[in-house]
Design a protein around this motif. Structure first.
Motif, PDB file in Angstrom:
ATOM      1  N   LEU A  97       0.799  -1.224   0.000  1.00  0.00           N
ATOM      2  CA  LEU A  97       0.000   0.000   0.000  1.00  0.00           C
ATOM      3  C   LEU A  97       0.834   1.277   0.000  1.00  0.00           C
ATOM      4  O   LEU A  97       0.543   2.225  -0.748  1.00  0.00           O
ATOM      5  CB  LEU A  97      -0.916   0.019   1.231  1.00  0.00           C
ATOM      6  CG  LEU A  97      -2.262  -0.679   1.131  1.00  0.00           C
ATOM      7  CD1 LEU A  97      -2.980  -0.638   2.472  1.00  0.00           C
ATOM      8  CD2 LEU A  97      -3.127  -0.025   0.055  1.00  0.00           C
ATOM      9  N   GLU A  98       1.844   1.327   0.840  1.00  0.00           N
ATOM     10  CA  GLU A  98       2.547   2.595   1.066  1.00  0.00           C
ATOM     11  C   GLU A  98       3.187   3.188  -0.192  1.00  0.00           C
ATOM     12  O   GLU A  98       3.148   4.412  -0.368  1.00  0.00           O
ATOM     13  CB  GLU A  98       3.568   2.427   2.189  1.00  0.00           C
ATOM     14  CG  GLU A  98       2.880   2.288   3.555  1.00  0.00           C
ATOM     15  CD  GLU A  98       3.848   2.173   4.713  1.00  0.00           C
ATOM     16  OE1 GLU A  98       5.055   1.981   4.465  1.00  0.00           O
ATOM     17  OE2 GLU A  98       3.395   2.287   5.874  1.00  0.00           O
ATOM     18  N   GLN A 100       1.982   3.253  -3.048  1.00  0.00           N
ATOM     19  CA  GLN A 100       0.908   3.826  -3.862  1.00  0.00           C
ATOM     20  C   GLN A 100       0.255   5.052  -3.225  1.00  0.00           C
ATOM     21  O   GLN A 100      -0.550   5.719  -3.880  1.00  0.00           O
ATOM     22  CB  GLN A 100      -0.153   2.762  -4.144  1.00  0.00           C
ATOM     23  CG  GLN A 100       0.361   1.577  -4.944  1.00  0.00           C
ATOM     24  CD  GLN A 100      -0.777   0.772  -5.543  1.00  0.00           C
ATOM     25  OE1 GLN A 100      -1.766   1.317  -6.046  1.00  0.00           O
ATOM     26  NE2 GLN A 100      -0.647  -0.537  -5.513  1.00  0.00           N
ATOM     27  N   ILE A 101       0.551   5.318  -1.963  1.00  0.00           N
ATOM     28  CA  ILE A 101      -0.082   6.459  -1.295  1.00  0.00           C
ATOM     29  C   ILE A 101       0.958   7.471  -0.822  1.00  0.00           C
ATOM     30  O   ILE A 101       0.735   8.214   0.143  1.00  0.00           O
ATOM     31  CB  ILE A 101      -0.963   5.991  -0.110  1.00  0.00           C
ATOM     32  CG1 ILE A 101      -0.158   5.176   0.910  1.00  0.00           C
ATOM     33  CG2 ILE A 101      -2.147   5.187  -0.617  1.00  0.00           C
ATOM     34  CD1 ILE A 101      -0.956   4.808   2.154  1.00  0.00           C
ATOM     35  N   LYS A 102       2.099   7.506  -1.507  1.00  0.00           N
ATOM     36  CA  LYS A 102       3.133   8.485  -1.171  1.00  0.00           C
ATOM     37  C   LYS A 102       2.573   9.901  -1.275  1.00  0.00           C
ATOM     38  O   LYS A 102       1.783  10.216  -2.151  1.00  0.00           O
ATOM     39  CB  LYS A 102       4.323   8.337  -2.110  1.00  0.00           C
ATOM     40  CG  LYS A 102       5.173   7.099  -1.861  1.00  0.00           C
ATOM     41  CD  LYS A 102       6.355   7.055  -2.814  1.00  0.00           C
ATOM     42  CE  LYS A 102       7.236   5.848  -2.545  1.00  0.00           C
ATOM     43  NZ  LYS A 102       8.371   5.774  -3.495  1.00  0.00           N
ATOM     44  N   THR A 104       0.598  11.343   0.833  1.00  0.00           N
ATOM     45  CA  THR A 104      -0.662  11.531   1.540  1.00  0.00           C
ATOM     46  C   THR A 104      -0.426  11.507   3.041  1.00  0.00           C
ATOM     47  O   THR A 104       0.646  11.129   3.524  1.00  0.00           O
ATOM     48  CB  THR A 104      -1.682  10.421   1.198  1.00  0.00           C
ATOM     49  OG1 THR A 104      -1.272   9.188   1.813  1.00  0.00           O
ATOM     50  CG2 THR A 104      -1.788  10.228  -0.313  1.00  0.00           C
ATOM     51  N   ALA A 107       0.669   7.901   4.449  1.00  0.00           N
ATOM     52  CA  ALA A 107       1.730   7.187   3.729  1.00  0.00           C
ATOM     53  C   ALA A 107       2.670   6.386   4.606  1.00  0.00           C
ATOM     54  O   ALA A 107       3.277   5.431   4.131  1.00  0.00           O
ATOM     55  CB  ALA A 107       2.526   8.172   2.882  1.00  0.00           C
ATOM     56  N   ALA A 270      -5.784   1.717  -1.996  1.00  0.00           N
ATOM     57  CA  ALA A 270      -4.921   2.873  -2.245  1.00  0.00           C
ATOM     58  C   ALA A 270      -5.739   4.047  -2.770  1.00  0.00           C
ATOM     59  O   ALA A 270      -5.544   5.199  -2.346  1.00  0.00           O
ATOM     60  CB  ALA A 270      -3.819   2.508  -3.236  1.00  0.00           C
ATOM     61  N   LEU A 273      -7.641   5.617   0.187  1.00  0.00           N
ATOM     62  CA  LEU A 273      -6.817   6.447   1.073  1.00  0.00           C
ATOM     63  C   LEU A 273      -6.423   7.756   0.397  1.00  0.00           C
ATOM     64  O   LEU A 273      -6.398   8.811   1.041  1.00  0.00           O
ATOM     65  CB  LEU A 273      -5.587   5.666   1.513  1.00  0.00           C
ATOM     66  CG  LEU A 273      -5.889   4.479   2.453  1.00  0.00           C
ATOM     67  CD1 LEU A 273      -4.641   3.635   2.675  1.00  0.00           C
ATOM     68  CD2 LEU A 273      -6.443   4.964   3.785  1.00  0.00           C
ATOM     69  N   LYS A 274      -6.117   7.716  -0.884  1.00  0.00           N
ATOM     70  CA  LYS A 274      -5.785   8.954  -1.601  1.00  0.00           C
ATOM     71  C   LYS A 274      -7.001   9.877  -1.685  1.00  0.00           C
ATOM     72  O   LYS A 274      -6.870  11.098  -1.545  1.00  0.00           O
ATOM     73  CB  LYS A 274      -5.265   8.619  -3.007  1.00  0.00           C
ATOM     74  CG  LYS A 274      -3.862   8.020  -3.005  1.00  0.00           C
ATOM     75  CD  LYS A 274      -3.287   7.890  -4.397  1.00  0.00           C
ATOM     76  CE  LYS A 274      -3.918   6.766  -5.164  1.00  0.00           C
ATOM     77  NZ  LYS A 274      -3.210   6.501  -6.455  1.00  0.00           N
ATOM     78  N   SER A 275      -8.169   9.297  -1.889  1.00  0.00           N
ATOM     79  CA  SER A 275      -9.380  10.110  -1.973  1.00  0.00           C
ATOM     80  C   SER A 275      -9.732  10.705  -0.610  1.00  0.00           C
ATOM     81  O   SER A 275     -10.109  11.880  -0.511  1.00  0.00           O
ATOM     82  CB  SER A 275     -10.534   9.256  -2.498  1.00  0.00           C
ATOM     83  OG  SER A 275     -11.675  10.035  -2.761  1.00  0.00           O
ATOM     84  N   ASP A 277      -7.609  11.415   1.746  1.00  0.00           N
ATOM     85  CA  ASP A 277      -6.602  12.452   1.974  1.00  0.00           C
ATOM     86  C   ASP A 277      -6.987  13.748   1.263  1.00  0.00           C
ATOM     87  O   ASP A 277      -6.920  14.836   1.841  1.00  0.00           O
ATOM     88  CB  ASP A 277      -5.247  11.957   1.472  1.00  0.00           C
ATOM     89  CG  ASP A 277      -4.161  13.012   1.586  1.00  0.00           C
ATOM     90  OD1 ASP A 277      -3.657  13.236   2.700  1.00  0.00           O
ATOM     91  OD2 ASP A 277      -3.817  13.610   0.538  1.00  0.00           O
TER      92      ASP A 277
END
Length: 363
Positions: A97-98, A100-102, A104, A107, A270, A273-275, A277
């Motif tokens: 996961l991490e 892909q969510i750099k 945020t 992360a 991912a 979590l991005k959404s 954020d």
């Protein structure tokens, strides 16, 4: 994570769930081992090579391999010949996961469990212990997940997403509902971005396709009279479920059932979590205008928010016509043929078609 009967997730004050025993945090070496084998999918890796990479003994490598097999990860081979992944696992490990969510809020603090009572309980406990904002709890399976009203969640191992995030917004408790609405909008945006499907929102933050629910969100908070100490947003998404127990099969669905294909849970998580954020940052930066915009957006994305016959499970239950959201985000329902308007504070809301369908189901 499916909260049934088709219950709306709501906002709850903090409280210990004695039935939701916290699981064991995934050994970091398990994630490292899966990543190591996944980085070399066509190579049989010797136990010695793996031991050197992990900094453990060969006997410990064997123990970790057996543990992963018990958890359903397909690993071929044995100590004498080496090991190889039989299939790339779709596990929600930090190593997956991490990257892909750099960039945020989430992360650098992802906690993974193969099995846990409730990710929300773990997150609330972490919040009380001072864990930082942005801490994430994900699980392959929940054994005691709860929704609003104490209903249990239907959790299938490694088929859904069971995720809770810890936030510390500087808001008053009276403004916390906007976070629940925002979580619904963010989740719908994430699903649409990955799958192309367009979910419907049910106040305050269930996600449906037609009359069938595939996602529930439970927002819990710990607060003083004038400020929120921390908020936990728990999101459960039915991703690759192929079937459901008979008692909920007519009111539950999944992304797989709706689209006819299997989805990467890592990709969906991912995107979620991005959404979250992005939407959370918009609320923090935008103040009152951003809150009004979020309420308007939720209303636009919900077929149930306005001009729809609904049944409200509050004050003994009543029917009416939805009349949109007020300036705080609470649903308004017109009753008595438009002669009065009631504000829904916490009750579950269903369309009349949904209620009739459930009655037919139980008869």
């Amino acid at each position: 994570m499916t909260d049934f009967p088709t219950d709306n997730a709501g906002i709850a004050r903090s409280g210990q769930n004695r039935d939701a025993m916290e699981g064991t945090l995934t050994d970091e070496r398990l994630g490292h081992l899966v990543r190591l084998l996944g980085d070399h999918p066509t190579v049989v890796m010797s136990g010695t090579k793996i031991a050197d990479e992990l900094g453990v003994s060969r006997s410990e490598v064997w123990r970790l391999i057996e543990h992963l097999r018990e958890l359903g990860v397909q690993i071929e081979g044995h100590p004498a010949t080496g090991y190889q992944l039989g299939a790339i696992p779709d596990l929600l490990l930090p190593e997956a996961l991490e990257p892909q969510i750099k960039g945020t809020l989430f992360a650098h603090n992802v906690h993974h469990y193969f099995r846990i009572g409730s990710t929300n309980v773990a997150a609330m406990q972490a919040g009380a212990a001072g864990a930082p904002e942005g801490t994430v709890f994900v699980a392959e399976e929940q054994t005691a997940g709860k929704g609003r009203g104490g209903h249990s969640w239907h959790s299938v191992e490694s088929a859904g997403i069971y995720c809770s995030v810890l936030l510390r917004p500087r808001v008053a408790p009276a403004d916390a509902l906007i976070l629940a609405l925002a979580a619904g909008v963010a989740t719908a945006d994430a699903i649409a971005s990955v799958t192309g499907l367009a979910p419907d929102l049910r106040w305050p933050n269930d996600l449906l396709f037609g009359l069938k629910k595939f996602c529930g969100i439970l927002t819990e908070l710990n607060a003083e009279a004038t400020r929120v100490r921390y908020v936990v947003i728990g999101v459960g998404i039915n991703v690759n479920h192929q079937e459901f127990p008979e008692e909920i099969s007519k009111v539950a669905t999944s992304l797989r059932l709706e689209s006819g294909r299997v989805w990467s849970r890592v990709e969906v998580a991912a995107a979620l979590l991005k959404s979250l954020d992005r939407v959370y940052a918009e609320l923090l930066r935008g103040g009152a205008e951003a809150r009004r915009g979020m309420i308007a957006r939720f209303q636009e994305m919900s077929s149930l928010a306005k001009d729809r016959r609904v049944f409200v499970e509050e004050d003994g239950g009543y029917a009416g016509t939805s009349a949109g959201l007020d300036e705080r985000g609470f649903l308004q329902v017109s009753t008595n043929h438009g002669k009065s308007v009631r504000t829904v504070l916490s009750g579950g809301v269903r369309s009349i078609e949904d209620v009739e369908g459930i009655r037919q189901l139980h008869h």
